[in-house]
Design a protein around this motif. Sequence first.
Motif, PDB file in Angstrom:
ATOM      1  N   MET A  33       0.838  -1.163   0.000  1.00  0.00           N
ATOM      2  CA  MET A  33       0.000   0.000   0.000  1.00  0.00           C
ATOM      3  C   MET A  33       0.892   1.238   0.000  1.00  0.00           C
ATOM      4  O   MET A  33       2.015   1.212   0.459  1.00  0.00           O
ATOM      5  CB  MET A  33      -0.912  -0.019   1.228  1.00  0.00           C
ATOM      6  CG  MET A  33      -1.936   1.064   1.201  1.00  0.00           C
ATOM      7  SD  MET A  33      -3.258   0.821   2.391  1.00  0.00           S
ATOM      8  CE  MET A  33      -3.868  -0.786   1.934  1.00  0.00           C
ATOM      9  N   ASP A  34       0.375   2.322  -0.484  1.00  0.00           N
ATOM     10  CA  ASP A  34       1.108   3.576  -0.565  1.00  0.00           C
ATOM     11  C   ASP A  34       0.405   4.628   0.277  1.00  0.00           C
ATOM     12  O   ASP A  34      -0.825   4.750   0.227  1.00  0.00           O
ATOM     13  CB  ASP A  34       1.194   4.027  -2.018  1.00  0.00           C
ATOM     14  CG  ASP A  34       2.113   3.133  -2.820  1.00  0.00           C
ATOM     15  OD1 ASP A  34       3.283   3.504  -2.985  1.00  0.00           O
ATOM     16  OD2 ASP A  34       1.673   2.056  -3.271  1.00  0.00           O
ATOM     17  N   TRP A  35       1.193   5.379   1.048  1.00  0.00           N
ATOM     18  CA  TRP A  35       0.680   6.370   1.988  1.00  0.00           C
ATOM     19  C   TRP A  35       1.260   7.736   1.673  1.00  0.00           C
ATOM     20  O   TRP A  35       2.436   7.857   1.326  1.00  0.00           O
ATOM     21  CB  TRP A  35       1.061   5.991   3.410  1.00  0.00           C
ATOM     22  CG  TRP A  35       0.523   4.672   3.837  1.00  0.00           C
ATOM     23  CD1 TRP A  35       1.129   3.449   3.695  1.00  0.00           C
ATOM     24  CD2 TRP A  35      -0.735   4.426   4.447  1.00  0.00           C
ATOM     25  NE1 TRP A  35       0.318   2.461   4.188  1.00  0.00           N
ATOM     26  CE2 TRP A  35      -0.840   3.038   4.663  1.00  0.00           C
ATOM     27  CE3 TRP A  35      -1.790   5.242   4.851  1.00  0.00           C
ATOM     28  CZ2 TRP A  35      -1.944   2.451   5.247  1.00  0.00           C
ATOM     29  CZ3 TRP A  35      -2.889   4.661   5.440  1.00  0.00           C
ATOM     30  CH2 TRP A  35      -2.963   3.277   5.642  1.00  0.00           C
ATOM     31  N   LEU A  36       0.442   8.766   1.841  1.00  0.00           N
ATOM     32  CA  LEU A  36       0.892  10.141   1.721  1.00  0.00           C
ATOM     33  C   LEU A  36       1.098  10.661   3.139  1.00  0.00           C
ATOM     34  O   LEU A  36       0.170  10.672   3.947  1.00  0.00           O
ATOM     35  CB  LEU A  36      -0.161  10.977   0.990  1.00  0.00           C
ATOM     36  CG  LEU A  36       0.231  12.380   0.585  1.00  0.00           C
ATOM     37  CD1 LEU A  36       1.395  12.342  -0.406  1.00  0.00           C
ATOM     38  CD2 LEU A  36      -0.957  13.093  -0.036  1.00  0.00           C
ATOM     39  N   PHE A  37       2.333  11.047   3.442  1.00  0.00           N
ATOM     40  CA  PHE A  37       2.701  11.514   4.774  1.00  0.00           C
ATOM     41  C   PHE A  37       3.045  12.990   4.672  1.00  0.00           C
ATOM     42  O   PHE A  37       3.959  13.377   3.960  1.00  0.00           O
ATOM     43  CB  PHE A  37       3.915  10.715   5.275  1.00  0.00           C
ATOM     44  CG  PHE A  37       4.270  10.973   6.705  1.00  0.00           C
ATOM     45  CD1 PHE A  37       3.776  10.160   7.709  1.00  0.00           C
ATOM     46  CD2 PHE A  37       5.118  12.012   7.042  1.00  0.00           C
ATOM     47  CE1 PHE A  37       4.117  10.380   9.034  1.00  0.00           C
ATOM     48  CE2 PHE A  37       5.464  12.244   8.359  1.00  0.00           C
ATOM     49  CZ  PHE A  37       4.960  11.432   9.362  1.00  0.00           C
ATOM     50  N   ILE A  38       2.298  13.806   5.388  1.00  0.00           N
ATOM     51  CA  ILE A  38       2.452  15.255   5.298  1.00  0.00           C
ATOM     52  C   ILE A  38       3.420  15.751   6.364  1.00  0.00           C
ATOM     53  O   ILE A  38       3.278  15.429   7.537  1.00  0.00           O
ATOM     54  CB  ILE A  38       1.092  15.953   5.460  1.00  0.00           C
ATOM     55  CG1 ILE A  38       0.128  15.454   4.394  1.00  0.00           C
ATOM     56  CG2 ILE A  38       1.247  17.472   5.389  1.00  0.00           C
ATOM     57  CD1 ILE A  38      -1.306  15.834   4.618  1.00  0.00           C
ATOM     58  N   VAL A  39       4.414  16.543   5.934  1.00  0.00           N
ATOM     59  CA  VAL A  39       5.286  17.238   6.883  1.00  0.00           C
ATOM     60  C   VAL A  39       5.066  18.731   6.721  1.00  0.00           C
ATOM     61  O   VAL A  39       4.820  19.228   5.622  1.00  0.00           O
ATOM     62  CB  VAL A  39       6.781  16.868   6.711  1.00  0.00           C
ATOM     63  CG1 VAL A  39       7.023  15.423   7.070  1.00  0.00           C
ATOM     64  CG2 VAL A  39       7.285  17.156   5.321  1.00  0.00           C
ATOM     65  N   ALA A  75       9.911  13.155  -1.627  1.00  0.00           N
ATOM     66  CA  ALA A  75      10.705  12.089  -1.010  1.00  0.00           C
ATOM     67  C   ALA A  75       9.838  10.846  -0.881  1.00  0.00           C
ATOM     68  O   ALA A  75       8.607  10.931  -0.887  1.00  0.00           O
ATOM     69  CB  ALA A  75      11.229  12.522   0.361  1.00  0.00           C
ATOM     70  N   VAL A  76      10.512   9.696  -0.752  1.00  0.00           N
ATOM     71  CA  VAL A  76       9.789   8.439  -0.590  1.00  0.00           C
ATOM     72  C   VAL A  76      10.609   7.510   0.307  1.00  0.00           C
ATOM     73  O   VAL A  76      11.835   7.541   0.301  1.00  0.00           O
ATOM     74  CB  VAL A  76       9.475   7.778  -1.956  1.00  0.00           C
ATOM     75  CG1 VAL A  76      10.736   7.376  -2.691  1.00  0.00           C
ATOM     76  CG2 VAL A  76       8.542   6.588  -1.800  1.00  0.00           C
ATOM     77  N   ALA A  77       9.880   6.718   1.098  1.00  0.00           N
ATOM     78  CA  ALA A  77      10.524   5.772   2.021  1.00  0.00           C
ATOM     79  C   ALA A  77       9.773   4.448   1.979  1.00  0.00           C
ATOM     80  O   ALA A  77       8.630   4.375   1.539  1.00  0.00           O
ATOM     81  CB  ALA A  77      10.522   6.342   3.437  1.00  0.00           C
ATOM     82  N   ARG A  78      10.427   3.404   2.466  1.00  0.00           N
ATOM     83  CA  ARG A  78       9.821   2.077   2.590  1.00  0.00           C
ATOM     84  C   ARG A  78       9.576   1.811   4.069  1.00  0.00           C
ATOM     85  O   ARG A  78      10.471   1.952   4.887  1.00  0.00           O
ATOM     86  CB  ARG A  78      10.765   1.031   2.009  1.00  0.00           C
ATOM     87  CG  ARG A  78      10.324  -0.386   2.163  1.00  0.00           C
ATOM     88  CD  ARG A  78       9.431  -0.932   1.129  1.00  0.00           C
ATOM     89  NE  ARG A  78       9.825  -0.685  -0.238  1.00  0.00           N
ATOM     90  CZ  ARG A  78       9.010  -0.815  -1.263  1.00  0.00           C
ATOM     91  NH1 ARG A  78       7.764  -1.189  -1.066  1.00  0.00           N
ATOM     92  NH2 ARG A  78       9.403  -0.576  -2.484  1.00  0.00           N
ATOM     93  N   ILE A  79       8.345   1.442   4.412  1.00  0.00           N
ATOM     94  CA  ILE A  79       7.977   1.178   5.800  1.00  0.00           C
ATOM     95  C   ILE A  79       8.549  -0.174   6.223  1.00  0.00           C
ATOM     96  O   ILE A  79       8.433  -1.162   5.504  1.00  0.00           O
ATOM     97  CB  ILE A  79       6.445   1.230   5.964  1.00  0.00           C
ATOM     98  CG1 ILE A  79       5.968   2.663   5.684  1.00  0.00           C
ATOM     99  CG2 ILE A  79       6.022   0.752   7.355  1.00  0.00           C
ATOM    100  CD1 ILE A  79       4.469   2.829   5.630  1.00  0.00           C
ATOM    101  N   GLU A  80       9.167  -0.201   7.405  1.00  0.00           N
ATOM    102  CA  GLU A  80       9.826  -1.407   7.904  1.00  0.00           C
ATOM    103  C   GLU A  80       9.020  -2.174   8.938  1.00  0.00           C
ATOM    104  O   GLU A  80       9.222  -3.371   9.108  1.00  0.00           O
ATOM    105  CB  GLU A  80      11.176  -1.043   8.515  1.00  0.00           C
ATOM    106  CG  GLU A  80      12.169  -0.549   7.483  1.00  0.00           C
ATOM    107  CD  GLU A  80      13.520  -0.272   8.101  1.00  0.00           C
ATOM    108  OE1 GLU A  80      13.806  -0.739   9.219  1.00  0.00           O
ATOM    109  OE2 GLU A  80      14.300   0.435   7.438  1.00  0.00           O
ATOM    110  N   ASP A  81       8.153  -1.489   9.676  1.00  0.00           N
ATOM    111  CA  ASP A  81       7.393  -2.183  10.712  1.00  0.00           C
ATOM    112  C   ASP A  81       6.016  -1.547  10.880  1.00  0.00           C
ATOM    113  O   ASP A  81       5.764  -0.450  10.409  1.00  0.00           O
ATOM    114  CB  ASP A  81       8.136  -2.193  12.058  1.00  0.00           C
ATOM    115  CG  ASP A  81       8.505  -0.797  12.557  1.00  0.00           C
ATOM    116  OD1 ASP A  81       7.946   0.206  12.065  1.00  0.00           O
ATOM    117  OD2 ASP A  81       9.361  -0.695  13.450  1.00  0.00           O
ATOM    118  N   GLY A 105       6.957  -2.982   3.992  1.00  0.00           N
ATOM    119  CA  GLY A 105       6.943  -3.013   2.528  1.00  0.00           C
ATOM    120  C   GLY A 105       6.085  -1.923   1.908  1.00  0.00           C
ATOM    121  O   GLY A 105       6.242  -1.598   0.736  1.00  0.00           O
ATOM    122  N   ASP A 106       5.156  -1.348   2.685  1.00  0.00           N
ATOM    123  CA  ASP A 106       4.375  -0.223   2.164  1.00  0.00           C
ATOM    124  C   ASP A 106       5.312   0.942   1.868  1.00  0.00           C
ATOM    125  O   ASP A 106       6.389   1.057   2.466  1.00  0.00           O
ATOM    126  CB  ASP A 106       3.336   0.243   3.190  1.00  0.00           C
ATOM    127  CG  ASP A 106       2.127  -0.678   3.307  1.00  0.00           C
ATOM    128  OD1 ASP A 106       2.067  -1.693   2.584  1.00  0.00           O
ATOM    129  OD2 ASP A 106       1.248  -0.368   4.131  1.00  0.00           O
TER     130      ASP A 106
END
Length: 127
Positions: A1-7, A59-65, A43-44
Amino acid sequence: MDWLFIVKPADGDSSDKDRMLHLAETAPRRSWCLSRWRRMVPGDRLWIYFAAPVREVAAVARIEDEPYEVAGSPRQPWRFTATLHPAATRRLHRDPVPLHVLSNRHPQGVTRVKDADLRLLLDHAGL
């Protein structure tokens, strides 16, 4: 799944896309905070949207947990670990996705990326 994370600027040193690129290249594994639990799984992807001053995904990151609860932090009681993707973040830094081209032009908090926007984000990131 893909998430949009706002900073936002109030988020400290991670609120600037230049600083985020530096972190992707020097210390990519990060702890992230949430105000409420989300169904994130390892994996998200986490697409980082900079709300000010430019309003763009850069920017983009891979979720680990999965998110876990942390006592003593009432405003953001949930944490998770994600690793910034240096090459994709470098590409997004050079060619960010402006908010006005996304179907969700008014994101709030942490939301799922809409299917209509995913291909555009992947293309800009070179993924």
